[in-house]
Design an enzyme around this catalytic site. Sequence first.
Site, PDB file in Angstrom:
ATOM      1  N   ARG A  64    -109.855  75.242  -0.153  1.00 51.74           N
ATOM      2  CA  ARG A  64    -108.643  74.862  -0.888  1.00 51.74           C
ATOM      3  C   ARG A  64    -108.933  74.064  -2.145  1.00 51.74           C
ATOM      4  O   ARG A  64    -109.972  73.417  -2.260  1.00 51.74           O
ATOM      5  CB  ARG A  64    -107.768  73.977   0.021  1.00 51.74           C
ATOM      6  CG  ARG A  64    -107.316  74.648   1.307  1.00 51.74           C
ATOM      7  CD  ARG A  64    -106.113  75.506   1.057  1.00 51.74           C
ATOM      8  NE  ARG A  64    -105.653  76.192   2.256  1.00 51.74           N
ATOM      9  CZ  ARG A  64    -104.369  76.489   2.487  1.00 51.74           C
ATOM     10  NH1 ARG A  64    -103.442  76.138   1.630  1.00 51.74           N
ATOM     11  NH2 ARG A  64    -104.022  77.154   3.566  1.00 51.74           N
ATOM     12  N   ARG A 102    -105.185  74.733   9.870  1.00 55.89           N
ATOM     13  CA  ARG A 102    -104.172  74.133  10.745  1.00 55.89           C
ATOM     14  C   ARG A 102    -104.416  74.610  12.178  1.00 55.89           C
ATOM     15  O   ARG A 102    -104.851  75.740  12.399  1.00 55.89           O
ATOM     16  CB  ARG A 102    -102.763  74.560  10.302  1.00 55.89           C
ATOM     17  CG  ARG A 102    -102.291  73.871   9.048  1.00 55.89           C
ATOM     18  CD  ARG A 102    -100.867  74.233   8.706  1.00 55.89           C
ATOM     19  NE  ARG A 102    -100.750  75.603   8.267  1.00 55.89           N
ATOM     20  CZ  ARG A 102    -100.384  76.635   9.015  1.00 55.89           C
ATOM     21  NH1 ARG A 102    -100.062  76.454  10.298  1.00 55.89           N
ATOM     22  NH2 ARG A 102    -100.322  77.841   8.532  1.00 55.89           N
ATOM     23  N   TYR A 160    -108.494  67.918   8.136  1.00 56.81           N
ATOM     24  CA  TYR A 160    -108.146  69.095   7.324  1.00 56.81           C
ATOM     25  C   TYR A 160    -106.697  68.990   6.830  1.00 56.81           C
ATOM     26  O   TYR A 160    -105.777  68.703   7.606  1.00 56.81           O
ATOM     27  CB  TYR A 160    -108.329  70.403   8.124  1.00 56.81           C
ATOM     28  CG  TYR A 160    -107.644  71.537   7.390  1.00 56.81           C
ATOM     29  CD1 TYR A 160    -108.243  72.100   6.261  1.00 56.81           C
ATOM     30  CD2 TYR A 160    -106.367  71.958   7.741  1.00 56.81           C
ATOM     31  CE1 TYR A 160    -107.583  73.060   5.526  1.00 56.81           C
ATOM     32  CE2 TYR A 160    -105.699  72.923   7.009  1.00 56.81           C
ATOM     33  CZ  TYR A 160    -106.312  73.470   5.896  1.00 56.81           C
ATOM     34  OH  TYR A 160    -105.654  74.406   5.155  1.00 56.81           O
ATOM     35  N   LYS A 211     -96.731  69.754   5.621  1.00 59.53           N
ATOM     36  CA  LYS A 211     -96.129  70.563   6.680  1.00 59.53           C
ATOM     37  C   LYS A 211     -95.382  69.687   7.690  1.00 59.53           C
ATOM     38  O   LYS A 211     -94.329  70.063   8.198  1.00 59.53           O
ATOM     39  CB  LYS A 211     -97.200  71.376   7.394  1.00 59.53           C
ATOM     40  CG  LYS A 211     -97.999  72.282   6.475  1.00 59.53           C
ATOM     41  CD  LYS A 211     -97.135  73.270   5.762  1.00 59.53           C
ATOM     42  CE  LYS A 211     -97.981  74.264   4.964  1.00 59.53           C
ATOM     43  NZ  LYS A 211     -97.140  75.190   4.206  1.00 59.53           N
ATOM     44  N   ASP A 217     -94.768  76.025  -2.410  1.00 56.52           N
ATOM     45  CA  ASP A 217     -94.925  76.064  -0.946  1.00 56.52           C
ATOM     46  C   ASP A 217     -93.679  75.614  -0.179  1.00 56.52           C
ATOM     47  O   ASP A 217     -93.418  76.147   0.884  1.00 56.52           O
ATOM     48  CB  ASP A 217     -96.111  75.185  -0.547  1.00 56.52           C
ATOM     49  CG  ASP A 217     -96.592  75.435   0.876  1.00 56.52           C
ATOM     50  OD1 ASP A 217     -96.620  76.608   1.293  1.00 56.52           O
ATOM     51  OD2 ASP A 217     -96.924  74.459   1.579  1.00 56.52           O
ATOM     52  N   SER A 227     -98.195  81.841   5.345  1.00 58.69           N
ATOM     53  CA  SER A 227     -99.329  81.149   4.735  1.00 58.69           C
ATOM     54  C   SER A 227    -100.363  82.143   4.209  1.00 58.69           C
ATOM     55  O   SER A 227    -100.659  83.150   4.867  1.00 58.69           O
ATOM     56  CB  SER A 227    -100.010  80.263   5.781  1.00 58.69           C
ATOM     57  OG  SER A 227     -99.058  79.391   6.321  1.00 58.69           O
ATOM     58  N   HIS A 278     -90.143  77.004   3.949  1.00 56.13           N
ATOM     59  CA  HIS A 278     -91.506  77.311   3.509  1.00 56.13           C
ATOM     60  C   HIS A 278     -91.397  78.297   2.339  1.00 56.13           C
ATOM     61  O   HIS A 278     -91.701  79.482   2.480  1.00 56.13           O
ATOM     62  CB  HIS A 278     -92.256  77.920   4.697  1.00 56.13           C
ATOM     63  CG  HIS A 278     -93.733  78.028   4.516  1.00 56.13           C
ATOM     64  ND1 HIS A 278     -94.508  78.875   5.272  1.00 56.13           N
ATOM     65  CD2 HIS A 278     -94.597  77.397   3.693  1.00 56.13           C
ATOM     66  CE1 HIS A 278     -95.773  78.756   4.908  1.00 56.13           C
ATOM     67  NE2 HIS A 278     -95.851  77.867   3.949  1.00 56.13           N
ATOM     68  N   CYS A 323    -100.305  84.288   1.777  1.00 55.43           N
ATOM     69  CA  CYS A 323     -99.839  85.631   1.383  1.00 55.43           C
ATOM     70  C   CYS A 323     -99.482  85.669  -0.092  1.00 55.43           C
ATOM     71  O   CYS A 323     -98.709  86.521  -0.528  1.00 55.43           O
ATOM     72  CB  CYS A 323     -98.623  86.039   2.203  1.00 55.43           C
ATOM     73  SG  CYS A 323     -99.031  86.529   3.868  1.00 55.43           S
TER      74      CYS A 323
HETATM   75  C1  OXD Z   1    -100.053  76.816   4.712  1.00 56.17           C
HETATM   76  C2  OXD Z   1    -100.319  75.979   3.524  1.00 56.17           C
HETATM   77  O1  OXD Z   1    -100.913  76.898   5.606  1.00 56.17           O
HETATM   78  O2  OXD Z   1     -99.460  75.967   2.633  1.00 56.17           O
HETATM   79  O3  OXD Z   1     -98.979  77.416   4.762  1.00 56.17           O
HETATM   80  O4  OXD Z   1    -101.357  75.295   3.473  1.00 56.17           O
HETATM   81 MN    MN Z   2     -97.681  76.982   3.163  1.00 58.50          MN
END
Ligand code: OXD
Ligand code: MN
Length: 590
Positions: A374, A76, A204, A213, A282, A255, A233, A257
């Site tokens: 991913r 991102r 991406y 998002k 998420d 993100s 989130h 974590c």
């Molecule tokens: C993020 C995702 O970047 O969930 O938080 O992809």
């Molecule tokens: Mn996320």
Amino acid sequence: MGTPAPTRTALADVQTWVAEVVGRTLPAQVRWLDGSDTERADLLAQAVREGVLIPLNQTRRPGCYYHRSHANDVARVEDRTFICTTTAADAGPTNHWADPEEMRARLLALLAGSMAGRTLYVVPYLMGPPGSPRTMVGIELTDSLYVALSMGVMARVGTVALQELERTRTFNRGLHGTLDLDPANRYIAHFPQDNAIISTSSDYGGNVLLGKKCLSLRIGSWLGHQQGWLAEHMLIMKVESPQGQVTYVAAAFPSACGKTNFAMLIPPAHLAGWKITTIGDDIAWMWTDATGQLRAMNPEHGYFGVAPGTNTASNPNAVATVTRDTIFTNVALTPDGDVWWEGMDGAPPAQATDWRGNPWTPASPEKAAHPNSRFASPLINNPALAAEYDDPAGVPISAIIFGGRRATTFPLVFQSFNWIHGVYLGATMGSEMTAAAAGTVGEVRRDPMAMLPFCGYHLGDYLAHWLAFGKKLVNPPRIFHVNWFRKGADGKFLWPGFGENMRVLQWVCERCHGHADGQETPLGWMPPPGALDLEGLPGFTSERLAEVQAIRPEEWHRELDLQAELFARLGDRLPKELHYERELLKSRLD
Ligand code: OXD
Ligand code: MN
């Protein structure tokens, strides 16, 4: 009696808008997706012919494909993400703002004629299960087959969304143009007041799968503020005790974590009577029902998880999830048509092709998989999917957990004294940066409620909204803070993490039901000695527990100074209650 004037259908609005976009971008053809299996098979075959996807070994990974993004387009891009509200003040100091008219004009100019010779895919999609009062319809127009196919994994797409549109009558307008992927033309622009998004020059995930998002969090949070609900989130999990007591938990972590790992946790052998099932990994949309109960649902229909580090120890359910119908992006390819990433089970392959397409061996200095590579997998692949995942009424939440990646300062677990104190804990969350966004990996940044990159309006107003929202709750969920990442003097993690996090979760759930002791400390309620079940955790002595739970005043004074920087940034829109909470904590520590 005259004939009533025909009412315009919502579908006609979609058609008018698609015609406008076609007139501007000039694609060679337009394809409306219906979401059927035959359509998907057809599009996958086309993607393979066009080199957009590489089929993986279909015996080992049926229905799985591989994609490589442009090397400049792997995460991102927060500095290219804009909230285009009428005034800059409404976007707030933590967002990049642009004038909506200027931004729209700039992006429409970039998009003019940009789809010549290409196909424009019209992707109607749902965020949320059909029939839920919270569910939203989005229409994404994209000239990327990769995006169209990935949307088919991450959301419910096609006819189901157009049917729902006749009920909701409103829809989010998302326009994505791949352009030439020049980073200088990369914009992720949100127009909350028009419920619209325009994304250019990226391919991406987080920048272009506009339901995730962009709609579910940035536009969603703005709508939630207007309409009295929360777009967060957060993962959502269902925890069942050995006695069959059910607790639904929502948890926010920045993100990369470990939200996906936590959401799919398998308890260790010692706590095998406990059972975790996943509702979301998420995003959580949360509202109060007629009885004042907090409810939550996962608007997504797939997982867009970070691949590196995923293995049978860290997340067996994710390993099972990605065995079929998955699109992998920027991992490494093995000679036998499988995928590989750092931290996968077993020894590395003797040779592979790395995420850039170059030959790779274990001796290569570069990583084989990009750290932000991913998998996009359907949620129904998860062996631990909770039956309630598509309940239109959502699930009742009893606990909210906040956590960051902190090498120091934050103990393993503590509980807030009340809702306002809990909002303060969320508001002051900090975390070390990860590869999920472009930036300096490892630097601690404030990430309130893990929403810093995702809140679509002024963060001070957002925190005030949380406080106001709490007043509507009859039995507010208990709020906790966890840190799986504290390190000892030797630089090693003090807590084993992963499945062992069940031990913390057990205390959390028991606290919610009034079954576990808490000890009052300056930070909040902590498990007193003996309250965390540590049996069967080799080498985890009471000294080690004391170290992972330590409150070190010198670390906290530094922390409070850093919190003050965030508060100063938010200015007079920061609710005064949060200033008081910081002052109270300071005096409790002194
Ligand atoms: C993020 C995702 O970047 O969930 O938080 O992809
Ligand atoms: Mn996320």
